[in-house]
Write an enzyme that holds these catalytic residues in place. Structure first.
Site, PDB file in Angstrom:
ATOM      1  N   ASP A 177      38.370 -27.924   5.961  1.00 53.89           N
ATOM      2  CA  ASP A 177      37.022 -27.385   6.125  1.00 53.89           C
ATOM      3  C   ASP A 177      36.415 -27.140   4.748  1.00 53.89           C
ATOM      4  O   ASP A 177      37.019 -26.462   3.910  1.00 53.89           O
ATOM      5  CB  ASP A 177      37.120 -26.064   6.919  1.00 53.89           C
ATOM      6  CG  ASP A 177      35.757 -25.511   7.281  1.00 53.89           C
ATOM      7  OD1 ASP A 177      34.788 -26.284   7.290  1.00 53.89           O
ATOM      8  OD2 ASP A 177      35.667 -24.295   7.528  1.00 53.89           O
ATOM      9  N   GLU A 204      33.909 -30.765   8.505  1.00 56.54           N
ATOM     10  CA  GLU A 204      35.277 -30.488   8.974  1.00 56.54           C
ATOM     11  C   GLU A 204      35.975 -31.773   9.380  1.00 56.54           C
ATOM     12  O   GLU A 204      35.360 -32.633  10.026  1.00 56.54           O
ATOM     13  CB  GLU A 204      35.222 -29.681  10.272  1.00 56.54           C
ATOM     14  CG  GLU A 204      35.064 -28.230  10.185  1.00 56.54           C
ATOM     15  CD  GLU A 204      34.920 -27.719  11.608  1.00 56.54           C
ATOM     16  OE1 GLU A 204      35.860 -27.075  12.094  1.00 56.54           O
ATOM     17  OE2 GLU A 204      33.873 -27.996  12.232  1.00 56.54           O
TER      18      GLU A 204
HETATM   19  N1  DCP Z   1      25.200 -24.510   9.031  1.00 55.91           N
HETATM   20  C1  DCP Z   1      23.909 -24.402   9.533  1.00 55.91           C
HETATM   21  N2  DCP Z   1      23.599 -23.496  10.500  1.00 55.91           N
HETATM   22  C2  DCP Z   1      24.548 -22.707  10.993  1.00 55.91           C
HETATM   23  C3  DCP Z   1      25.870 -22.813  10.532  1.00 55.91           C
HETATM   24  C4  DCP Z   1      26.161 -23.717   9.532  1.00 55.91           C
HETATM   25  O1  DCP Z   1      23.031 -25.131   9.080  1.00 55.91           O
HETATM   26  N3  DCP Z   1      24.232 -21.835  11.934  1.00 55.91           N
HETATM   27  C5  DCP Z   1      25.504 -25.485   7.963  1.00 55.91           C
HETATM   28  C6  DCP Z   1      25.571 -24.849   6.601  1.00 55.91           C
HETATM   29  C7  DCP Z   1      27.007 -24.807   6.254  1.00 55.91           C
HETATM   30  C8  DCP Z   1      27.575 -25.960   7.021  1.00 55.91           C
HETATM   31  O2  DCP Z   1      26.778 -26.081   8.180  1.00 55.91           O
HETATM   32  O3  DCP Z   1      27.225 -24.924   4.863  1.00 55.91           O
HETATM   33  C9  DCP Z   1      29.025 -25.762   7.415  1.00 55.91           C
HETATM   34  O4  DCP Z   1      29.144 -24.580   8.193  1.00 55.91           O
HETATM   35  P1  DCP Z   1      30.405 -23.672   8.140  1.00 55.91           P
HETATM   36  O5  DCP Z   1      30.377 -22.819   9.343  1.00 55.91           O
HETATM   37  O6  DCP Z   1      31.615 -24.487   7.884  1.00 55.91           O
HETATM   38  O7  DCP Z   1      30.157 -22.676   6.901  1.00 55.91           O
HETATM   39  P2  DCP Z   1      30.192 -22.941   5.369  1.00 55.91           P
HETATM   40  O8  DCP Z   1      30.792 -24.234   5.013  1.00 55.91           O
HETATM   41  O9  DCP Z   1      28.832 -22.682   4.818  1.00 55.91           O
HETATM   42  O10 DCP Z   1      31.090 -21.757   4.856  1.00 55.91           O
HETATM   43  P3  DCP Z   1      32.652 -21.528   5.020  1.00 55.91           P
HETATM   44  O11 DCP Z   1      33.198 -21.672   3.654  1.00 55.91           O
HETATM   45  O12 DCP Z   1      32.769 -20.155   5.543  1.00 55.91           O
HETATM   46  O13 DCP Z   1      33.188 -22.560   5.959  1.00 55.91           O
END
Ligand code: DCP
Length: 724
Positions: free
Chosen positions: A18, A121
């Site tokens: 991830d 992912e």
């Molecule tokens: N995303 C989005 N709207 C959401 C959730 C996520 O646009 N409600 C987008 C932004 C994130 C990406 O998807 O960067 C991946 O989501 P993740 O849940 O994997 O979160 P992150 O990668 O940002 O953070 P983490 O390091 O906690 O996985």
């Protein structure tokens, strides 16, 4: 409902990788001056600085959360850098993030089967790589264990006695007396550490990973130590991990099933499930789900890593919450056009880069009625065969919307309003393209595919006709539904072609949809989560012309190769008789209302049986093929729309060979039972009211009309009866 799958092997090595604060990392790569600073990516929006969708780990230390708006983030972290998501067509443009995700996938897929699970992912099945390492170069033989591997978190490894953590990990990896499964995991640790370092080197992105014996455990572990770390779940630690894990944290238990387990069974942690015998869980939740629950309580999951580097579907969506709800048909059409344009670009890009085509177009919407007691009623999702070309997609999506709206508010409601607000509002809209299949290799098959593709052009429009006839009533002057072009067609079965649709998104995508939609309750516009609408690789200069050029190119290629192959035979006979492929090309798929003998007729002429394809409604077909207002249309054929006479002796067997086996069997059975009929089953699959009539089963009609798509269940089974 989740379904238990038998565990293929409990000695698999599965990783879930991830990306860390993914969008932030993508923006940091574009603007390196942001590195190390508290940063968040925001969805463009003038209100309170927009919604945060990704938050850097530096910003998280200040208490910045994804649920905040820009202004709130500034309050808790005044120095935060807010970066806007790129915008195109009035909505977030996620292409940059999608292609960044693809870069990562291409690296991770180097060591084993790789499944792209969302925009950031990936699941990896590293069993073979781990077995090979264990056999050829086990960790004990290595002079030095990689530092990144030594930073791994191994669940159950006791690090509390002040001992050197890295040394403990080294020992665990090098244990001679470990069982085979742990030895494989040790290899997995090294492989994943190496892959993650490779990703960092080649893309500048960090990622975290979980390594375990199945997908479920790997996924649970990957988020346990973020950012830029990996966590390992040896089988001896599974109980410890699950015992205290809140039940709702488990994949597929975040919704109704999880609530039921809590309220009806008093199950709060996964470990609580252990007290129930399998029969009891089956009794309460059904055999499959009961067994699945029994399994997950013990960390058992047989779900395989699918070899899939490309998304299963493409979609484009936007939410319009609160005061932004769309309340008139023209407003909906405006946004649908934007969404369809984006979808079409991505489809073209997929076709161009991956040689894949989608077959089903689906429209989803969320709506409300302001004065309605039946407020629970959902806006029905609708789908139809997908036609390539921006204009066609826009037109079909709009027709689907109208069909849905008519069902949602009732025919009379539709009739009484046009561009006037009429008590309904659309709070989210999305279009998706699914049933994506590779174009079969081999030019004949490609040609067949495109011929198949061309037919939905009118099939779907026939199907939409009835809907249009009614739905045009709701259109304001100047807004075209496209129905005019088909108004003379009056298929009694028209509506059966528009399907009520369960979203064709996988569970993760559905989960993301609900979370992203629910995230917009604050009354402000937000685009639908990208992870729901999983994307394809960078869409470079995608446009309809490109697609058409591609199709033309392939068709041209097919034609010349085909001519070459046929040359000799044609010369011998001195006349060009169309092959079965040509027959398909000219086959009129007008599926309803025409008599069977018009559809397809076999006549015996002396000893040489002939297939005759005739159609009384050639002119209608001509009408159907008229390009729709502004939408592009490729040449549907060569004008030979009259009766086709086909001598079965001239069917090129090499062409037959490229058809799907079941279709081959069926056609062989029709055209020359005495020569080709492989078995009697084929007779059962079609039906005939006359010895000389050939009657297509609905399955075959679908294949003829839509290419090799037996799973595109467009026609209800009752068709067959009426067809006969
Ligand atoms: N995303 C989005 N709207 C959401 C959730 C996520 O646009 N409600 C987008 C932004 C994130 C990406 O998807 O960067 C991946 O989501 P993740 O849940 O994997 O979160 P992150 O990668 O940002 O953070 P983490 O390091 O906690 O996985």
């Amino acid at each position: 409902m989740p379904v238990a799958k038998p565990e293929s092997s409990d000695s698999r090595v599965i990783a879930h990788v991830d990306m860390d604060c993914f969008y932030v990392q993508v923006e940091e790569r574009k603007q390196p001056q942001l590195r190390g600073l508290p940063t968040a990516v925001v969805q463009y929006n003038e209100w309170k600085g927009g919604a945060l969708i990704a938050v850097s780990y530096e910003a998280r230390k200040f208490g910045v959360k994804r649920s905040m708006r820009g202004a709130e983030a500034k309050e808790v972290c005044p120095q935060i850098q807010l970066v806007q998501v790129p915008v195109a067509r009035g909505k977030a443009d996620l292409n940059g993030y999608r292609s960044a995700g693809s870069e990562v996938v291409s690296i991770l897929s180097r060591r084993g089967r790789c499944e792209r699970a969302s925009i950031d992912e990936v699941y990896l099945d590293l069993t073979d790589a781990a077995e090979t390492m264990l056999a050829e170069n086990p960790p004990q033989n290595l002079e030095k264990i990689d530092e990144e591997a030594l930073k791994s978190h191994i669940l159950g490894l006791n690090n509390e006695d002040g001992s050197d953590v890295k040394e403990n990990v080294r020992e665990w990896i090098n244990r001679h007396n470990a069982d085979h499964r742990d030895k494989l995991l040790a290899c997995g640790i090294l492989i994943v550490a190496e892959l993650r370092m490779q990703v960092l080197k080649e893309t500048e992105f960090t990622c975290s990973a979980g390594i375990a014996h199945n997908k479920m455990l790997a996924k649970l572990a990957s988020g346990m130590n973020k950012p830029a770390q990996q966590t390992v779940v040896p089988s001896s630690s599974v109980n410890g991990l699950l015992n205290t894990l809140p039940i709702r944290k488990m994949k597929q238990l975040g919704g109704k099933l999880g609530i039921s387990l809590q309220t009806d069974m008093g199950v709060n942690t996964v470990g609580d499930l252990l007290q129930f015998p399998e029969e009891k869980l089956q009794e309460r939740y059904g055999i499959n789900t009961g067994t699945w629950l029994w399994n997950i309580a013990r960390g058992i999951s047989g779900e395989a890593v699918e070899g899939r580097l490309l998304p299963k579907s493409h979609g484009s969506g936007k939410t319009f919450p609160g005061p932004r709800a769309l309340k008139t048909v023209p407003a909906v059409q405006h946004w649908l056009n934007q969404l369809c344009e984006e979808l079409s670009e991505r489809l073209c890009s997929d076709l161009d880069q991956n040689k894949r085509m989608a077959n089903t177009l689906t429209l989803h919407a969320r709506a409300y009625k302001s004065s309605d007691s039946d407020s629970q009623k959902k806006f029905p999702s609708k789908s139809c065969p997908l036609r390539y070309g921006t204009g066609k997609i826009q037109e079909d999506a709009f027709n689907l919307f109208q069909a849905g709206l008519r069902e949602y508010i009732g025919f009379y409601g539709v009739k009484t309003q046009g561009s006037q607000y009429s008590g309904w509002g659309i709070t989210s809209l999305s279009v998706s393209a699914s049933k994506i299949v590779p174009i079969p290799s081999g030019t004949c098959s490609i040609a067949k595919y495109f011929h198949g593709q061309s037919t939905p052009h009118f099939s779907s429009m026939q199907s939409l006709d009835n809907v249009n006839a009614e739905a045009t009533l709701l259109l304001p002057p100047g807004v075209h539904s496209g129905s005019e072009c088909y108004s003379e067609l009056n298929s009694p079965k028209a509506e059966s072609w528009i399907e009520d649709t369960v979203p064709d998104l996988d569970l993760q995508e559905q989960k993301d949809l609900s979370s992203s939609l629910s995230k917009t309750q604050d009354g402000f516009t937000q685009d639908i989560s990208p992870s729901l609408l999983s994307g394809t690789e960078g869409c470079l200069e995608q446009n309809q012309n490109k697609q058409e050029r591609y199709i033309t190119k392939v068709e041209g290629q097919f034609k010349s190769e085909y001519k070459e192959r046929k040359g000799k035979r044609v010369k011998d006979k001195g006349t060009e008789t169309p092959s079965i492929l040509e027959l398909f090309k000219s086959y009129n798929p007008y599926p309803f209302g025409s008599s069977l003998s018009q559809e397809l007729k076999k006549t015996a002429q002396g000893t040489g049986a002939r297939l005759t394809i005739g159609h009384a409604e050639e002119n209608e077909v001509g009408k159907e093929e008229k390009p729709m207002h502004g939408s592009s249309s490729r040449d549907e054929g060569d004008g030979r729309r009259e009766v086709w006479s086909y001598n079965i002796d001239e069917i090129d067997p090499t062409v037959m060979d490229e058809l799907p086996q079941e279709i081959q069997d069926e056609i062989k059975a029709w055209v020359q039972p005495h020569k080709w009929r492989p078995n009697n089953n084929t007779a059962r699959r079609g039906c005939s009211n006359d010895a000389n009539d050939i009657i297509l089963t609905s399955e075959t009609r679908n294949v003829l009309a839509f290419g090799n798509l037996p799973d595109l269940d467009l026609a209800p089974s009752s068709d067959q009866a009426s067809f006969c």
